[in-house]
Design a protein around this motif. Sequence first.
Motif, PDB file in Angstrom:
ATOM      1  N   THR A 129      12.928  53.303  33.486  1.00 51.14           N
ATOM      2  CA  THR A 129      11.689  53.765  33.943  1.00 51.14           C
ATOM      3  C   THR A 129      11.270  55.181  32.930  1.00 51.14           C
ATOM      4  OG1 THR A 129      11.658  53.253  36.403  1.00 51.14           O
ATOM      5  CG2 THR A 129       9.837  54.494  35.527  1.00 51.14           C
ATOM      6  N   LEU A 130      10.216  54.821  32.281  1.00 52.32           N
ATOM      7  CA  LEU A 130      10.234  55.738  31.083  1.00 52.32           C
ATOM      8  C   LEU A 130       8.899  56.485  31.288  1.00 52.32           C
ATOM      9  CD1 LEU A 130      11.146  56.906  28.300  1.00 52.32           C
ATOM     10  CD2 LEU A 130       9.718  54.999  27.110  1.00 52.32           C
ATOM     11  N   ARG A 131       8.890  57.937  31.545  1.00 53.24           N
ATOM     12  CA  ARG A 131       7.588  58.763  31.575  1.00 53.24           C
ATOM     13  C   ARG A 131       7.337  59.204  30.310  1.00 53.24           C
ATOM     14  NH1 ARG A 131       6.167  63.353  35.530  1.00 53.24           N
ATOM     15  NH2 ARG A 131       7.365  64.524  33.952  1.00 53.24           N
ATOM     16  N   ILE A 132       6.142  58.332  29.764  1.00 55.75           N
ATOM     17  CA  ILE A 132       5.693  58.540  28.361  1.00 55.75           C
ATOM     18  C   ILE A 132       4.690  59.891  28.526  1.00 55.75           C
ATOM     19  CG2 ILE A 132       4.319  57.796  26.372  1.00 55.75           C
ATOM     20  CD1 ILE A 132       5.577  55.132  27.011  1.00 55.75           C
ATOM     21  N   ARG A 133       4.811  60.924  27.795  1.00 57.93           N
ATOM     22  CA  ARG A 133       3.981  62.253  27.714  1.00 57.93           C
ATOM     23  C   ARG A 133       3.481  62.198  26.314  1.00 57.93           C
ATOM     24  NH1 ARG A 133       4.837  65.620  31.511  1.00 57.93           N
ATOM     25  NH2 ARG A 133       4.736  67.470  30.156  1.00 57.93           N
ATOM     26  N   ARG A 134       2.394  62.934  26.154  1.00 56.95           N
ATOM     27  CA  ARG A 134       1.816  63.358  24.725  1.00 56.95           C
ATOM     28  C   ARG A 134       2.351  64.621  24.220  1.00 56.95           C
ATOM     29  NH1 ARG A 134      -2.606  60.257  23.566  1.00 56.95           N
ATOM     30  NH2 ARG A 134      -3.961  59.493  24.987  1.00 56.95           N
ATOM     31  N   PRO A 135       2.547  64.761  23.020  1.00 59.19           N
ATOM     32  CA  PRO A 135       3.328  65.904  22.067  1.00 59.19           C
ATOM     33  C   PRO A 135       2.554  67.286  22.851  1.00 59.19           C
ATOM     34  CG  PRO A 135       2.656  64.432  20.664  1.00 59.19           C
ATOM     35  CD  PRO A 135       1.869  63.771  22.055  1.00 59.19           C
ATOM     36  N   GLU A 136       1.142  67.418  23.023  1.00 54.09           N
ATOM     37  CA  GLU A 136       0.569  68.542  23.615  1.00 54.09           C
ATOM     38  C   GLU A 136       0.642  68.778  24.941  1.00 54.09           C
ATOM     39  OE1 GLU A 136      -2.767  65.411  23.650  1.00 54.09           O
ATOM     40  OE2 GLU A 136      -0.959  66.140  22.391  1.00 54.09           O
ATOM     41  N   PHE A 137       1.184  67.924  25.923  1.00 51.51           N
ATOM     42  CA  PHE A 137       1.641  68.360  27.326  1.00 51.51           C
ATOM     43  C   PHE A 137       2.701  69.394  27.519  1.00 51.51           C
ATOM     44  CE2 PHE A 137       0.180  63.926  28.964  1.00 51.51           C
ATOM     45  CZ  PHE A 137      -1.144  64.040  28.790  1.00 51.51           C
ATOM     46  N   THR A 138       2.514  70.285  28.379  1.00 47.16           N
ATOM     47  CA  THR A 138       3.353  71.399  28.632  1.00 47.16           C
ATOM     48  C   THR A 138       4.257  70.785  29.698  1.00 47.16           C
ATOM     49  OG1 THR A 138       2.007  72.428  30.342  1.00 47.16           O
ATOM     50  CG2 THR A 138       1.856  73.127  28.008  1.00 47.16           C
ATOM     51  N   ASP A 139       5.389  71.716  29.969  1.00 47.46           N
ATOM     52  CA  ASP A 139       6.402  71.048  30.816  1.00 47.46           C
ATOM     53  C   ASP A 139       5.918  70.838  32.515  1.00 47.46           C
ATOM     54  OD1 ASP A 139       8.329  70.961  28.922  1.00 47.46           O
ATOM     55  OD2 ASP A 139       9.401  72.744  29.413  1.00 47.46           O
ATOM     56  N   ASP A 140       4.903  71.705  32.598  1.00 49.65           N
ATOM     57  CA  ASP A 140       4.387  71.597  34.016  1.00 49.65           C
ATOM     58  C   ASP A 140       3.167  70.907  34.370  1.00 49.65           C
ATOM     59  OD1 ASP A 140       2.581  73.415  32.614  1.00 49.65           O
ATOM     60  OD2 ASP A 140       2.475  75.313  33.708  1.00 49.65           O
ATOM     61  N   ASP A 141       2.907  70.205  33.204  1.00 51.53           N
ATOM     62  CA  ASP A 141       1.933  69.103  33.151  1.00 51.53           C
ATOM     63  C   ASP A 141       2.483  67.889  33.578  1.00 51.53           C
ATOM     64  OD1 ASP A 141      -0.224  67.429  32.619  1.00 51.53           O
ATOM     65  OD2 ASP A 141      -0.965  68.515  30.806  1.00 51.53           O
ATOM     66  N   THR A 142       2.117  67.573  34.850  1.00 53.10           N
ATOM     67  CA  THR A 142       2.719  65.945  35.354  1.00 53.10           C
ATOM     68  C   THR A 142       2.163  64.673  34.807  1.00 53.10           C
ATOM     69  OG1 THR A 142       1.150  66.132  37.325  1.00 53.10           O
ATOM     70  CG2 THR A 142       3.191  67.418  37.506  1.00 53.10           C
ATOM     71  N   ARG A 143       1.197  64.863  34.097  1.00 53.46           N
ATOM     72  CA  ARG A 143       0.475  63.588  33.525  1.00 53.46           C
ATOM     73  C   ARG A 143       1.382  62.832  32.549  1.00 53.46           C
ATOM     74  NH1 ARG A 143      -4.330  65.555  30.230  1.00 53.46           N
ATOM     75  NH2 ARG A 143      -3.128  67.183  29.903  1.00 53.46           N
ATOM     76  N   CYS A 144       1.396  61.401  32.971  1.00 56.83           N
ATOM     77  CA  CYS A 144       2.194  60.755  31.877  1.00 56.83           C
ATOM     78  C   CYS A 144       1.346  59.342  31.951  1.00 56.83           C
ATOM     79  CB  CYS A 144       3.741  60.471  32.467  1.00 56.83           C
ATOM     80  SG  CYS A 144       3.670  59.332  33.842  1.00 56.83           S
ATOM     81  N   LEU A 145       2.033  58.485  31.001  1.00 59.28           N
ATOM     82  CA  LEU A 145       1.349  57.155  30.979  1.00 59.28           C
ATOM     83  C   LEU A 145       1.689  56.242  31.971  1.00 59.28           C
ATOM     84  CD1 LEU A 145      -0.370  55.599  29.133  1.00 59.28           C
ATOM     85  CD2 LEU A 145       1.465  54.746  27.956  1.00 59.28           C
ATOM     86  N   ILE A 146       0.682  55.630  32.823  1.00 61.71           N
ATOM     87  CA  ILE A 146       0.884  54.851  33.874  1.00 61.71           C
ATOM     88  C   ILE A 146       0.332  53.514  33.572  1.00 61.71           C
ATOM     89  CG2 ILE A 146      -0.002  54.531  36.519  1.00 61.71           C
ATOM     90  CD1 ILE A 146       2.208  56.854  36.159  1.00 61.71           C
ATOM     91  N   GLU A 147       0.990  52.519  34.205  1.00 60.77           N
ATOM     92  CA  GLU A 147       0.551  50.848  33.780  1.00 60.77           C
ATOM     93  C   GLU A 147      -0.229  50.866  34.961  1.00 60.77           C
ATOM     94  OE1 GLU A 147       2.496  46.744  32.551  1.00 60.77           O
ATOM     95  OE2 GLU A 147       3.726  48.307  33.575  1.00 60.77           O
ATOM     96  N   ILE A 148      -1.553  50.579  34.950  1.00 58.81           N
ATOM     97  CA  ILE A 148      -2.326  50.378  36.115  1.00 58.81           C
ATOM     98  C   ILE A 148      -2.151  49.101  36.736  1.00 58.81           C
ATOM     99  CG2 ILE A 148      -4.596  50.489  37.059  1.00 58.81           C
ATOM    100  CD1 ILE A 148      -5.215  52.784  34.885  1.00 58.81           C
ATOM    101  N   SER A 149      -2.212  47.988  35.796  1.00 58.54           N
ATOM    102  CA  SER A 149      -2.286  46.603  36.226  1.00 58.54           C
ATOM    103  C   SER A 149      -1.758  45.638  34.965  1.00 58.54           C
ATOM    104  CB  SER A 149      -3.613  46.250  36.888  1.00 58.54           C
ATOM    105  OG  SER A 149      -4.573  46.266  35.568  1.00 58.54           O
ATOM    106  N   GLN A 150      -1.341  44.544  35.347  1.00 58.55           N
ATOM    107  CA  GLN A 150      -0.810  43.616  34.448  1.00 58.55           C
ATOM    108  C   GLN A 150      -1.732  42.309  34.938  1.00 58.55           C
ATOM    109  OE1 GLN A 150       3.147  43.261  35.179  1.00 58.55           O
ATOM    110  NE2 GLN A 150       3.859  44.559  33.697  1.00 58.55           N
ATOM    111  N   THR A 151      -2.334  41.472  33.692  1.00 59.15           N
ATOM    112  CA  THR A 151      -2.793  40.246  33.883  1.00 59.15           C
ATOM    113  C   THR A 151      -2.111  39.212  33.182  1.00 59.15           C
ATOM    114  OG1 THR A 151      -5.163  41.240  33.991  1.00 59.15           O
ATOM    115  CG2 THR A 151      -4.809  38.667  33.475  1.00 59.15           C
ATOM    116  N   PHE A 152      -1.414  38.056  33.777  1.00 59.12           N
ATOM    117  CA  PHE A 152      -0.677  37.265  33.127  1.00 59.12           C
ATOM    118  C   PHE A 152      -1.363  36.361  32.577  1.00 59.12           C
ATOM    119  CE2 PHE A 152       1.627  39.226  36.487  1.00 59.12           C
ATOM    120  CZ  PHE A 152       2.814  39.311  36.372  1.00 59.12           C
TER     121      PHE A 152
END
Length: 282
Positions: A139-162
């Motif tokens: 499980t990989l929390r993908i972050r942008r280069p400009e995010f600081t350590d206390d920034d909890t944002r990461c890339l979330i997979e919202i949904s999948q369509t088969f």
Amino acid sequence: AMHATLANVTARCASRATHGVSWRRTRACALTASTSVSSSSSPSVASSSFSTSFSSSYIIDDEDVFDPHAPATDARTLERWLTQRGVDPGAFASGRGCKDVEDLLHECRAGESALAGARDSSNPDRTARRAIRTVRVLTLRIRRPEFTDDDTRCLIEISQTFANGKMRSRMRPLSEKLAAGELWRDCVARAVREELSSTARDGHPLEIDIIDRTYAHVVSERESTSYPGLTSRFDLHRVDAVVRGLPHTDEFDSIEHTARGDLRARWAFMPFVWPDEDIGPG
């Protein structure tokens, strides 16, 4: 111990995959241990073993392992094997993941899942059998280069369509099953390539910086939400990484070409903190 036996079961599955995404390693840092999380001074070593803190009443039978590569093995073979061990494959249709026996067979052939028979030591009927699925997941929390350590944002997979039009909600960071013998670090590059390469800007390869100090190994056991009725043991390898080359927008779509057709996913950068009990992707 169950953890050692399951490692042997997993090792019998398919060979490891090849990888094509370039990544750069950040400096290694010591890992911090916490409840239900194993730690190691070497993250790559930690990924190849099972947690000794895991306990279960199930006793695996090394001689009762489902072999997906045996001659004439097909979905019906797997259905019979599961039924004989207390699992109703017909219930899979009610799972949140829109998966079926064919999907489970594909996972086993790819070395992503392993199946073995087990008995419940707490059950007076010592002959009763139960199917156990073991899965190793990154499980990989993908972050942008400009995010600081206390920034909890990461890339979330919202949904999948088969490919068949069915959709399922995800609301998790990128998750990928490890192939047999594959280390979590190798899986990082493969996962990003397979799931996100279609989103790369200007066709350039995505670049990955793994943040080693965020690595944690979590073990959980529960009934699978993708395959209802099938007890599953998850070895979860959690880590953060900075990925360069993704779209500038905070929300975008991807297309992954799979053996069963194109899988479309919706992604968004949003706040996410690891839960106290991470039960895995299902």
